[in-house]
Every structure is written in C-alpha cells, then in structure tokens.
Design an enzyme around this catalytic site. Sequence first.
Site, PDB file in Angstrom:
ATOM      1  N   THR A  67       0.873  -1.176   0.000  1.00  0.00           N
ATOM      2  CA  THR A  67       0.000   0.000   0.000  1.00  0.00           C
ATOM      3  C   THR A  67       0.908   1.223   0.000  1.00  0.00           C
ATOM      4  O   THR A  67       2.109   1.116   0.189  1.00  0.00           O
ATOM      5  CB  THR A  67      -0.880   0.046   1.268  1.00  0.00           C
ATOM      6  OG1 THR A  67      -0.015   0.141   2.403  1.00  0.00           O
ATOM      7  CG2 THR A  67      -1.752  -1.190   1.399  1.00  0.00           C
ATOM      8  N   VAL A  88       7.644  -2.499   7.316  1.00  0.00           N
ATOM      9  CA  VAL A  88       7.694  -1.034   7.402  1.00  0.00           C
ATOM     10  C   VAL A  88       8.263  -0.486   6.094  1.00  0.00           C
ATOM     11  O   VAL A  88       9.385  -0.809   5.691  1.00  0.00           O
ATOM     12  CB  VAL A  88       8.550  -0.572   8.604  1.00  0.00           C
ATOM     13  CG1 VAL A  88       8.596   0.951   8.659  1.00  0.00           C
ATOM     14  CG2 VAL A  88       8.003  -1.147   9.907  1.00  0.00           C
ATOM     15  N   LYS A  89       7.436   0.337   5.440  1.00  0.00           N
ATOM     16  CA  LYS A  89       7.820   0.870   4.129  1.00  0.00           C
ATOM     17  C   LYS A  89       8.415   2.260   4.333  1.00  0.00           C
ATOM     18  O   LYS A  89       7.763   3.163   4.886  1.00  0.00           O
ATOM     19  CB  LYS A  89       6.579   0.921   3.241  1.00  0.00           C
ATOM     20  CG  LYS A  89       6.852   0.990   1.758  1.00  0.00           C
ATOM     21  CD  LYS A  89       5.543   0.796   1.012  1.00  0.00           C
ATOM     22  CE  LYS A  89       5.733   0.905  -0.481  1.00  0.00           C
ATOM     23  NZ  LYS A  89       4.442   0.919  -1.180  1.00  0.00           N
ATOM     24  N   LEU A  90       9.654   2.420   3.864  1.00  0.00           N
ATOM     25  CA  LEU A  90      10.422   3.643   4.126  1.00  0.00           C
ATOM     26  C   LEU A  90      10.862   4.286   2.819  1.00  0.00           C
ATOM     27  O   LEU A  90      11.274   3.573   1.885  1.00  0.00           O
ATOM     28  CB  LEU A  90      11.691   3.282   4.922  1.00  0.00           C
ATOM     29  CG  LEU A  90      11.455   2.596   6.272  1.00  0.00           C
ATOM     30  CD1 LEU A  90      12.690   1.804   6.686  1.00  0.00           C
ATOM     31  CD2 LEU A  90      11.105   3.643   7.330  1.00  0.00           C
TER      32      LEU A  90
END
Length: 218
Positions: free
Chosen positions: A27, A86-88
């Site tokens: 997402t 965790v999207k960084l």
Amino acid sequence: MKFFIDTANLDQIADAQDMGILDGVTTNPSLMAKEGITGGENIINHYKKICELVDGDVSAEVISTDFEGMVREGEALAALNDQIVVKLPMIKDGVKACKYFTDKGIKTNVTLVFSAGQALLAAKAGATYVSPFIGRLDDISTDGLHLIAEIRMIYDNYGFDTQILAASVRHTMHIIDCAKLGADVMTGPLSSIEGLLKHPLTDIGLATFLADYKKGNS
Ligand code: E4P
C-alpha cells in the site's frame, strides 16, 4: 516469484487471496486515499483488516521524513501484526531507519527507488525488500525493466539477501518480463494479475470441449 497486490481495496485483496496465488500486499498513502481511508486511526484499522484478509507480508508506509518520526511510526506499525513490513522512502533518514529496523529484526521495504545506486544503498542497510518503480520510469521514457536487470546483477554479484520487489507494475507484460529478469516479487493491480489468465485459444478450446461434451451426452 512472489505476487503482491498493490492496492488498499479490500474486495480486490480478498479476490486475489481467494485465487490462492497471493503472497502479500503493498500500500502507499495515495492508495489509501483512493479508498477514502484518511486519518491515523482509520489507516491503522485498515492495515489490521488487510492483515486479517491475507497470509503474507503487508507493506505499511510511514509518512514521516525524519529518522525519529520514521522510527516512532514504524515501531507502531510493526506492533500491529507480524505481517507488517515497514515501508520507508529512499532518502538519507529512510536508509538510516532501514538499518535501525533491520538491526531490530523488523522487516522493511525501501520504496521510491529509481536507480541502481539507491537499490545498492537499500541492500547495504539490510532492507528486506527494495521497490524499484518500473512503471513510473517507463512514464518518463526510461526503461524500467533495465533497472530490474541492473539491480539483479548487483545483488547477485555480492549475494545480497534483499528481495527485488518490482513495483509500479502496470500490466501483464511487466509481470512476465520481471519474471524473466529474476525479480523476486512483483506488486501490481488485480487487473495485471488477472491479465495472466487470458488467452483466446483457452477460451476457444474450452468452448469446444464443452460443446463436444454436450453432443456426446445429449
Ligand atoms: C509500490 O509499492 C507502490 O505502491 C506502487 O507500486 C506505485 O505504483 P504506481 O506508480 O502505479 O502508483
């Protein structure tokens, strides 16, 4: 090759999961907004719903752009469910946060990657996934698939464990080309996955088989 669906739409996620071929979900804030999911609490609840629908990894993107904020947000997201990745963003503090989460055993997805150098940095920081955006490169007349090939070569040269997650996949041919080039994962819309099903000879052949069965059994 893992198949992720790139959407926050629960019906589409359930549809892909139901087909039995889904390995995860990605997402981003734009996809959340597209579904009308806004505000911290609603977004958190939506991630929980997505995790209930699928078995695999679910990328949840931080919106902070400083290290402390990314750590605070990322830790809260990771605490929701073991499936959360965790999207960084690929910025200096994002790389630093990636190393922080890697050291803590929390999965990461470094996003908004548009060059081999950025992918190298993500791997050095121990990212679980790196997300090169192939469709957006194609949009500016730059070969997105070439980037996948470059990253594959670099990661194989050094045995990096970071998985290449081909992102911004727009259509079925992107998936097939990524598979040929050895991308570990692809994330795309449901339409790109369903496009793989289609062949006119399958439809014609099935219609003939059914018609012949009817003839023989009438
Ligand atoms: C990746 O994780 C992103 O959510 C996504 O693939 C972006 O795709 P787009 O370029 O179609 O917006």
